[in-house]
Design an enzyme around this catalytic site. Structure first.
Site, PDB file in Angstrom:
ATOM      1  N   LYS A  90      11.759 -10.715  -7.180  1.00 23.89           N
ATOM      2  CA  LYS A  90      11.228  -9.881  -6.099  1.00 23.89           C
ATOM      3  C   LYS A  90      10.063  -9.096  -6.637  1.00 23.89           C
ATOM      4  CE  LYS A  90      11.292  -8.112  -1.994  1.00 23.89           C
ATOM      5  NZ  LYS A  90       9.881  -8.595  -1.902  1.00 23.89           N
ATOM      6  N   GLN A 111       8.371  -4.641 -13.006  1.00 18.81           N
ATOM      7  CA  GLN A 111       9.166  -4.847 -11.794  1.00 18.81           C
ATOM      8  C   GLN A 111      10.641  -5.092 -12.128  1.00 18.81           C
ATOM      9  OE1 GLN A 111       6.943  -5.174  -8.800  1.00 18.81           O
ATOM     10  NE2 GLN A 111       8.792  -4.489  -7.773  1.00 18.81           N
ATOM     11  N   LYS A 114      12.162  -1.670 -12.660  1.00 23.54           N
ATOM     12  CA  LYS A 114      12.073  -0.921 -11.398  1.00 23.54           C
ATOM     13  C   LYS A 114      13.144  -1.408 -10.424  1.00 23.54           C
ATOM     14  CE  LYS A 114       7.938  -0.930  -9.599  1.00 23.54           C
ATOM     15  NZ  LYS A 114       6.728  -1.250  -8.776  1.00 23.54           N
ATOM     16  N   LYS A 126       6.120 -11.164  -9.886  1.00 24.02           N
ATOM     17  CA  LYS A 126       4.831 -10.681  -9.346  1.00 24.02           C
ATOM     18  C   LYS A 126       3.913 -11.883  -9.220  1.00 24.02           C
ATOM     19  CE  LYS A 126       2.872  -6.747  -8.203  1.00 24.02           C
ATOM     20  NZ  LYS A 126       3.544  -5.499  -7.752  1.00 24.02           N
ATOM     21  N   GLY A 165       3.767  -7.333  -0.436  1.00 23.99           N
ATOM     22  CA  GLY A 165       2.389  -6.887  -0.623  1.00 23.99           C
ATOM     23  C   GLY A 165       2.176  -6.117  -1.924  1.00 23.99           C
ATOM     24  N   ASP A 166       0.939  -5.925  -2.253  1.00 24.49           N
ATOM     25  CA  ASP A 166       0.490  -5.060  -3.355  1.00 24.49           C
ATOM     26  C   ASP A 166      -0.996  -4.830  -3.069  1.00 24.49           C
ATOM     27  OD1 ASP A 166       1.526  -4.019  -6.170  1.00 24.49           O
ATOM     28  OD2 ASP A 166      -0.488  -4.752  -6.545  1.00 24.49           O
ATOM     29  N   THR A 209       6.703   3.127   0.041  1.00 26.53           N
ATOM     30  CA  THR A 209       6.328   3.455  -1.339  1.00 26.53           C
ATOM     31  C   THR A 209       5.837   4.904  -1.421  1.00 26.53           C
ATOM     32  OG1 THR A 209       5.697   1.146  -1.599  1.00 26.53           O
ATOM     33  CG2 THR A 209       5.035   2.658  -3.340  1.00 26.53           C
ATOM     34  N   ASN A 240      -2.366   1.717   1.009  1.00 29.62           N
ATOM     35  CA  ASN A 240      -1.036   1.886   1.584  1.00 29.62           C
ATOM     36  C   ASN A 240      -0.242   3.010   0.901  1.00 29.62           C
ATOM     37  OD1 ASN A 240       2.044   0.926   1.080  1.00 29.62           O
ATOM     38  ND2 ASN A 240       1.422   0.591   3.189  1.00 29.62           N
ATOM     39  N   SER A 376      11.996  -3.108   0.666  1.00 28.33           N
ATOM     40  CA  SER A 376      11.899  -4.567   0.798  1.00 28.33           C
ATOM     41  C   SER A 376      13.286  -5.190   0.700  1.00 28.33           C
ATOM     42  CB  SER A 376      11.022  -5.148  -0.318  1.00 28.33           C
ATOM     43  OG  SER A 376       9.657  -5.027  -0.001  1.00 28.33           O
TER      44      SER A 376
HETATM   45  P1  NDP Z   1      -4.056  -1.063  -1.372  1.00 28.79           P
HETATM   46  O1  NDP Z   1      -4.820  -2.318  -1.554  1.00 28.79           O
HETATM   47  O2  NDP Z   1      -3.519  -0.705  -0.053  1.00 28.79           O
HETATM   48  O3  NDP Z   1      -4.911   0.177  -1.894  1.00 28.79           O
HETATM   49  C1  NDP Z   1      -5.395   0.231  -3.203  1.00 28.79           C
HETATM   50  C2  NDP Z   1      -6.214   1.484  -3.370  1.00 28.79           C
HETATM   51  O4  NDP Z   1      -6.505   1.655  -4.747  1.00 28.79           O
HETATM   52  C3  NDP Z   1      -7.538   1.420  -2.641  1.00 28.79           C
HETATM   53  O5  NDP Z   1      -7.941   2.707  -2.273  1.00 28.79           O
HETATM   54  C4  NDP Z   1      -8.445   0.830  -3.715  1.00 28.79           C
HETATM   55  O6  NDP Z   1      -9.820   1.134  -3.534  1.00 28.79           O
HETATM   56  C5  NDP Z   1      -7.926   1.524  -4.956  1.00 28.79           C
HETATM   57  N1  NDP Z   1      -8.180   0.662  -6.109  1.00 28.79           N
HETATM   58  C6  NDP Z   1      -7.686  -0.588  -6.304  1.00 28.79           C
HETATM   59  N2  NDP Z   1      -8.159  -1.107  -7.449  1.00 28.79           N
HETATM   60  C7  NDP Z   1      -8.951  -0.180  -7.968  1.00 28.79           C
HETATM   61  C8  NDP Z   1      -9.727  -0.123  -9.152  1.00 28.79           C
HETATM   62  N3  NDP Z   1      -9.761  -1.149 -10.019  1.00 28.79           N
HETATM   63  N4  NDP Z   1     -10.415   1.017  -9.383  1.00 28.79           N
HETATM   64  C9  NDP Z   1     -10.360   2.059  -8.505  1.00 28.79           C
HETATM   65  N5  NDP Z   1      -9.661   2.055  -7.368  1.00 28.79           N
HETATM   66  C10 NDP Z   1      -8.962   0.963  -7.115  1.00 28.79           C
HETATM   67  O7  NDP Z   1      -2.873  -1.142  -2.458  1.00 28.79           O
HETATM   68  P2  NDP Z   1      -1.523  -0.307  -2.522  1.00 28.79           P
HETATM   69  O8  NDP Z   1      -1.719   1.060  -1.983  1.00 28.79           O
HETATM   70  O9  NDP Z   1      -0.456  -1.164  -1.988  1.00 28.79           O
HETATM   71  O10 NDP Z   1      -1.285  -0.246  -4.108  1.00 28.79           O
HETATM   72  C11 NDP Z   1      -1.740   0.842  -4.905  1.00 28.79           C
HETATM   73  C12 NDP Z   1      -0.941   0.880  -6.198  1.00 28.79           C
HETATM   74  O11 NDP Z   1       0.442   1.054  -5.887  1.00 28.79           O
HETATM   75  C13 NDP Z   1      -1.007  -0.381  -7.056  1.00 28.79           C
HETATM   76  O12 NDP Z   1      -0.912  -0.013  -8.417  1.00 28.79           O
HETATM   77  C14 NDP Z   1       0.258  -1.130  -6.668  1.00 28.79           C
HETATM   78  O13 NDP Z   1       0.674  -2.011  -7.675  1.00 28.79           O
HETATM   79  C15 NDP Z   1       1.217   0.040  -6.507  1.00 28.79           C
HETATM   80  N6  NDP Z   1       2.406  -0.202  -5.689  1.00 28.79           N
HETATM   81  C16 NDP Z   1       2.323  -0.659  -4.415  1.00 28.79           C
HETATM   82  C17 NDP Z   1       3.460  -0.834  -3.654  1.00 28.79           C
HETATM   83  C18 NDP Z   1       3.411  -1.237  -2.226  1.00 28.79           C
HETATM   84  O14 NDP Z   1       4.474  -1.260  -1.603  1.00 28.79           O
HETATM   85  N7  NDP Z   1       2.264  -1.529  -1.653  1.00 28.79           N
HETATM   86  C19 NDP Z   1       4.781  -0.604  -4.244  1.00 28.79           C
HETATM   87  C20 NDP Z   1       4.770  -0.062  -5.562  1.00 28.79           C
HETATM   88  C21 NDP Z   1       3.612   0.107  -6.256  1.00 28.79           C
HETATM   89  P3  NDP Z   1     -10.804  -0.020  -3.001  1.00 28.79           P
HETATM   90  O15 NDP Z   1     -10.459  -0.216  -1.569  1.00 28.79           O
HETATM   91  O16 NDP Z   1     -12.167   0.546  -3.219  1.00 28.79           O
HETATM   92  O17 NDP Z   1     -10.544  -1.231  -3.854  1.00 28.79           O
HETATM   93  O1  2IT Z   2       4.884  -2.944  -7.179  1.00 31.95           O
HETATM   94  C1  2IT Z   2       5.731  -3.055  -6.270  1.00 31.95           C
HETATM   95  O2  2IT Z   2       6.878  -2.628  -6.409  1.00 31.95           O
HETATM   96  C2  2IT Z   2       5.319  -3.673  -5.006  1.00 31.95           C
HETATM   97  N1  2IT Z   2       4.156  -4.013  -4.866  1.00 31.95           N
HETATM   98  C3  2IT Z   2       6.315  -3.892  -3.912  1.00 31.95           C
HETATM   99  C4  2IT Z   2       7.130  -5.125  -4.175  1.00 31.95           C
HETATM  100  C5  2IT Z   2       8.040  -5.561  -3.059  1.00 31.95           C
HETATM  101  O3  2IT Z   2       8.641  -6.622  -3.242  1.00 31.95           O
HETATM  102  O4  2IT Z   2       8.181  -4.862  -2.053  1.00 31.95           O
END
Ligand code: NDP
Ligand code: 2IT
Length: 444
Positions: A90, A111, A114, A126, A165-166, A209, A240, A376
């Site tokens: 997952k 992961q 976690k 992943k 998603g991520d 998240t 997100n 999830s």
């Molecule tokens: P999104 O794609 O929704 O948003 C990512 C954000 O981070 C955007 O604002 C993006 O800016 C910025 N960003 C991404 N890459 C870079 C970079 N290299 N340098 C600077 N800014 C950056 O992703 P999420 O919000 O889903 O994910 C954000 C973090 O949270 C990640 O580390 C992800 O692994 C983690 N995460 C996500 C989960 C989820 O459920 N979605 C769960 C657990 C962890 P820009 O638009 O300019 O690229």
């Molecule tokens: O980093 C993470 O934990 C995620 N992007 C969410 C993974 C999931 O299966 O919901």
């Protein structure tokens, strides 16, 4: 040489160039020393650590698709199936130009622990692609997703591997991926999470998240005699995780004054207006600098530097290694006392050590952002039962899971004599369950 050092050296040697993976392994193994030293002979003879750091399977494939000009494009696709000791693989899919095998292995490795911490039956994985959804039309994104899933569908399934998603993968991408999986396999099953509410998605998954991050930070503050209400918070990113961390922090009475994207950051001394951010990011897929068009009293600054804004609490929610030692020192000097990682490994190792050595409250990503994958897993449960729970039911379960994760991390830290070190606590607590399951299942 100790078993831990031996295994770490082997990881560096056998996985050349995968620096983020080395970093994640080192952080985990370092904080497991106490546990491993106590069981060294047994673990060594079972090659437990060697198995823990080697993914069960890495699939990599070609993703050809046609852009709007009729030009064929080719991207790389991957799925890292890291560890299935406690459940089906997952973990999310990341679409970002920086994606490579090392980054996905670091994310898959994190992961595993976690997912164990959530208490739910999910292994770790992943995947993703170096495809960049930015600036692409919906049709191009669909063409890419369909091609990606045509290959990925051979390796995933509701009881096998369940992506989500991520970065760069949200509701739109999950929808296209799901449609193609169903078309190829003929199965209407919970093969992905983060689905839309009309086709098997769970309420609260979108928010989970960010909400979970704030729930666990509030819990950490409570146990340390502090409170979120009235505090000033800086959140990096504006995707997100950042958006829903901001929403929950505001609901709990904190003031979020800054958000960012990869171009720059906005500072709004009066508190971020989240409806403006949602319109820019969720509807128009625009840039954070557009915030000042709607809120002229806010200030936009190009480039990095969000951590120079004074705050009580910092929530890095963008990407790995976005907060370095200099940033950590600046935060501390400006009065910040707590950090919660919404992103995966956003703090460098040096920054993490600085937080711990300077008595700051620090909740690492694998505990702090586990609410997403936990919800999830709740989506998977609902799919299996063919039922949908209400928003309140799911939110209540999420809240309880985050409170439990805090307790597990705090308890493990205390048991091993490092009270308040939630990095060690989360790694140890996550490790214990996975190791128990691996030992029970024999040499596989
Ligand atoms: P999104 O794609 O929704 O948003 C990512 C954000 O981070 C955007 O604002 C993006 O800016 C910025 N960003 C991404 N890459 C870079 C970079 N290299 N340098 C600077 N800014 C950056 O992703 P999420 O919000 O889903 O994910 C954000 C973090 O949270 C990640 O580390 C992800 O692994 C983690 N995460 C996500 C989960 C989820 O459920 N979605 C769960 C657990 C962890 P820009 O638009 O300019 O690229
Ligand atoms: O980093 C993470 O934990 C995620 N992007 C969410 C993974 C999931 O299966 O919901």
């Amino acid at each position: 040489m100790s078993y831990v050092d031996e295994v770490y050296e082997r990881v560096v040697k056998q996985n050349p160039g995968e620096t983020e993976f080395h970093q994640a392994v080192k952080e985990v193994l370092d904080s497991l020393r106490l546990v491993i030293d106590a069981n060294e002979e047994k673990y060594r003879s079972m090659a437990l650590l060697e198995r823990l750091v080697e993914p069960e399977r890495v699939v990599s494939f070609r993703v050809p698709w046609v852009d709007d000009k009729g030009q064929v494009q080719v991207n790389k696709g991957y799925r890292v199936q890291f560890n299935s000791a406690i459940g089906p693989y997952k973990g999310g899919l990341r679409f970002h130009p920086s994606v490579n095998q090392g980054i996905l292995k670091f994310l898959g490795f994190e992961q595993v622990f976690k997912n164990s911490l959530t208490g739910l039956p999910i292994g770790g994985g992943k995947g993703g692609s170096n495809f960049d959804p930015k600036g692409k039309s919906d049709r191009e994104v669909m063409a890419f997703c369909q091609s990606f899933m045509t290959e990925l569908s051979k390796y995933v399934g509701a009881d096998q591997d369940v992506p989500a998603g991520d970065i760069g993968v949200g509701g739109r991408e999950i929808g296209y991926l799901y449609g193609q999986y169903k078309r190829i396999t003929g199965l209407y099953e919970g093969v992905l999470t983060g689905k839309g509410l009309t086709y098997g998605g769970s309420l609260v998954r979108t928010q989970a998240t960010g909400y979970g991050l704030v729930y666990i930070v509030a819990e950490m503050l409570k146990h340390n005699g502090k409170d979120l209400a009235g505090k000033t918070v800086v959140v990096s990113g504006s995707g997100n995780v950042a958006i829903y961390a901001t929403e929950k922090a505001q609901q709990m009475g904190a003031k979020v004054v800054a958000l960012s994207d990869s171009n720059g950051y906005v500072y709004d001394k009066d508190g971020i207006k989240l409806d403006v951010v949602k319109e820019i990011k969720e509807v128009r897929r625009g840039r954070i600098k557009e915030y000042v068009d709607a809120v002229p009293t806010a200030v936009y600054t190009e480039g990095k530097g969000i951590w120079t804004i004074p705050c009580d609490i910092a929530l890095p929610c963008a990407t790995q290694n976005e907060l370095n030692l200099e940033d950590a020192k600046t935060l501390k000097a400006n009065g910040c006392f707590a950090v919660g990682e919404g992103a995966n490994m956003p703090s460098t190792r040096e920054a993490t050590d600085f937080f711990l050595e300077n008595g700051m409250l620090f909740m690492p990503g694998k505990a702090a952002n586990a609410g997403g994958v936990a919800t999830s897993a709740l989506e998977m449960s609902q799919n299996s039962q063919r039922l949908s729970w209400t928003f309140e039911e799911v939110d209540e379960k999420l809240h309880k899971i985050m409170v439990d994760i805090y307790a597990k991390a705090a308890d493990a830290a205390e048991r091993y004599g490092v009270k308040g070190n939630y990095v060690a606590g989360a790694n140890i607590a996550g490790f214990e369950k996975v190791v128990d399951a691996m030992m029970a299942q024999g040499i596989v």
